[in-house]
Design a protein around this motif. Structure first.
Motif, short mmCIF file in Angstrom:
data_model
loop_
_atom_site.label_atom_id
_atom_site.label_comp_id
_atom_site.label_asym_id
_atom_site.label_seq_id
_atom_site.Cartn_x
_atom_site.Cartn_y
_atom_site.Cartn_z
N HIS A 26 0.83 -1.20 0.00
CA HIS A 26 0.00 0.00 0.00
C HIS A 26 0.87 1.25 0.00
O HIS A 26 2.00 1.23 0.48
CB HIS A 26 -0.88 0.06 1.26
N SER A 27 0.31 2.33 -0.51
CA SER A 27 0.88 3.66 -0.33
C SER A 27 0.04 4.31 0.75
O SER A 27 -1.19 4.27 0.70
CB SER A 27 0.78 4.46 -1.62
N ILE A 28 0.69 4.91 1.74
CA ILE A 28 -0.01 5.49 2.87
C ILE A 28 -0.09 7.00 2.68
O ILE A 28 0.94 7.67 2.60
CB ILE A 28 0.71 5.16 4.20
N TYR A 29 -1.31 7.52 2.61
CA TYR A 29 -1.53 8.96 2.44
C TYR A 29 -2.14 9.53 3.71
O TYR A 29 -2.92 8.86 4.39
CB TYR A 29 -2.46 9.23 1.25
N THR A 30 -1.76 10.77 4.03
CA THR A 30 -2.28 11.42 5.22
C THR A 30 -2.48 12.90 4.96
O THR A 30 -1.90 13.46 4.03
CB THR A 30 -1.32 11.22 6.42
N ASN A 31 -3.31 13.50 5.79
CA ASN A 31 -3.47 14.95 5.76
C ASN A 31 -3.04 15.53 7.10
O ASN A 31 -3.34 16.67 7.42
CB ASN A 31 -4.90 15.35 5.42
N GLY A 32 -2.37 14.73 7.91
CA GLY A 32 -1.95 15.15 9.24
C GLY A 32 -2.93 14.70 10.31
O GLY A 32 -2.57 14.56 11.47
N ASP A 33 -4.17 14.46 9.92
CA ASP A 33 -5.21 14.03 10.85
C ASP A 33 -5.63 12.59 10.58
O ASP A 33 -5.65 11.76 11.47
CB ASP A 33 -6.41 14.97 10.74
N LYS A 34 -5.94 12.30 9.34
CA LYS A 34 -6.37 10.95 8.94
C LYS A 34 -5.30 10.31 8.07
O LYS A 34 -4.64 10.98 7.28
CB LYS A 34 -7.68 11.02 8.17
N THR A 35 -5.16 9.00 8.22
CA THR A 35 -4.21 8.23 7.43
C THR A 35 -4.97 7.16 6.67
O THR A 35 -5.70 6.37 7.27
CB THR A 35 -3.15 7.59 8.35
N ILE A 36 -4.78 7.12 5.35
CA ILE A 36 -5.52 6.21 4.48
C ILE A 36 -4.54 5.37 3.67
O ILE A 36 -3.70 5.91 2.95
CB ILE A 36 -6.43 7.00 3.50
N PRO A 37 -4.63 4.03 3.77
CA PRO A 37 -3.81 3.18 2.90
C PRO A 37 -4.50 2.97 1.55
O PRO A 37 -5.70 2.70 1.49
CB PRO A 37 -3.74 1.86 3.68
N ILE A 38 -3.74 3.13 0.48
CA ILE A 38 -4.27 2.92 -0.87
C ILE A 38 -3.45 1.83 -1.53
O ILE A 38 -2.23 1.95 -1.67
CB ILE A 38 -4.20 4.22 -1.70
N LYS A 39 -4.12 0.75 -1.92
CA LYS A 39 -3.44 -0.38 -2.55
C LYS A 39 -2.80 0.04 -3.86
O LYS A 39 -3.24 0.96 -4.51
CB LYS A 39 -4.43 -1.52 -2.82
N ARG A 40 -1.76 -0.69 -4.23
CA ARG A 40 -1.08 -0.41 -5.49
C ARG A 40 -1.66 -1.26 -6.61
O ARG A 40 -1.04 -2.20 -7.08
CB ARG A 40 0.41 -0.68 -5.34
N HIS A 41 -2.87 -0.93 -7.01
CA HIS A 41 -3.52 -1.55 -8.16
C HIS A 41 -3.63 -0.49 -9.24
O HIS A 41 -3.73 0.70 -8.94
CB HIS A 41 -4.92 -2.06 -7.81
N HIS A 42 -3.66 -0.91 -10.47
CA HIS A 42 -3.77 0.04 -11.58
C HIS A 42 -5.12 0.76 -11.56
O HIS A 42 -5.21 1.95 -11.83
CB HIS A 42 -3.58 -0.67 -12.92
N SER A 43 -6.17 0.02 -11.19
CA SER A 43 -7.50 0.63 -11.14
C SER A 43 -8.30 0.03 -9.98
O SER A 43 -7.99 -1.04 -9.48
CB SER A 43 -8.24 0.41 -12.45
N PHE A 44 -9.31 0.78 -9.56
CA PHE A 44 -10.18 0.38 -8.47
C PHE A 44 -11.62 0.34 -8.97
O PHE A 44 -12.00 1.09 -9.87
CB PHE A 44 -10.13 1.41 -7.32
N ASP A 45 -12.40 -0.48 -8.34
CA ASP A 45 -13.84 -0.47 -8.56
C ASP A 45 -14.37 0.88 -8.05
O ASP A 45 -13.83 1.45 -7.11
CB ASP A 45 -14.46 -1.63 -7.78
N ARG A 46 -15.40 1.40 -8.68
CA ARG A 46 -15.97 2.69 -8.29
C ARG A 46 -16.39 2.71 -6.83
O ARG A 46 -16.17 3.69 -6.11
CB ARG A 46 -17.18 2.97 -9.19
N ILE A 47 -16.97 1.62 -6.36
CA ILE A 47 -17.44 1.53 -4.98
C ILE A 47 -16.26 1.61 -4.01
O ILE A 47 -16.32 2.32 -3.00
CB ILE A 47 -18.24 0.23 -4.77
N THR A 48 -15.17 0.92 -4.32
CA THR A 48 -13.98 0.94 -3.47
C THR A 48 -13.38 2.35 -3.42
O THR A 48 -13.00 2.82 -2.35
CB THR A 48 -12.93 -0.05 -4.01
N ALA A 49 -13.30 3.01 -4.56
CA ALA A 49 -12.75 4.37 -4.60
C ALA A 49 -13.59 5.32 -3.75
O ALA A 49 -13.04 6.14 -3.00
CB ALA A 49 -12.69 4.86 -6.04
#
Length: 62
Positions: A26-49
Motif C-alpha cells: 500500500h501507499s499510505i496517504y495522510t493529511n496530518g489528521d487521517k491516514t488512508i492506505p491505498i493499494k497499489r492496483h492500476h485501477s479500483f472499482d468505483r465503490i472501493t474508490a
C-alpha cells in the motif's frame, strides 16, 4: 466502471493529502489528521474508490 489509481491519488492530493510512506502493498496517504492506505492496483472499482474517499472524510467523487 473503474477508477484509475492516479485519478484517486490526484483527488486526495487536491484535498490536502500527501504521501506519508510506501508500505509493502500500500501507499499510505495522510493529511496530518487521517491516514488512508491505498493499494497499489492500476485501477479500483468505483465503490472501493468512493469508500476510500469516505474514510478520508471527503465527498465521494467517483
Amino acid at each position: 466502471m473503474s477508477v484509475k489509481r492516479r485519478d484517486l491519488i490526484k483527488y486526495f492530493q487536491e484535498n490536502g493529502f500527501y504521501l506519508l510512506r510506501e508500505g509493502a502493498k500500500h501507499s499510505i496517504y495522510t493529511n496530518g489528521d487521517k491516514t488512508i492506505p491505498i493499494k497499489r492496483h492500476h485501477s479500483f472499482d468505483r465503490i472501493t474508490a468512493n469508500e476510500l474517499c469516505k474514510q478520508a472524510g471527503l465527498r465521494p467523487k467517483f
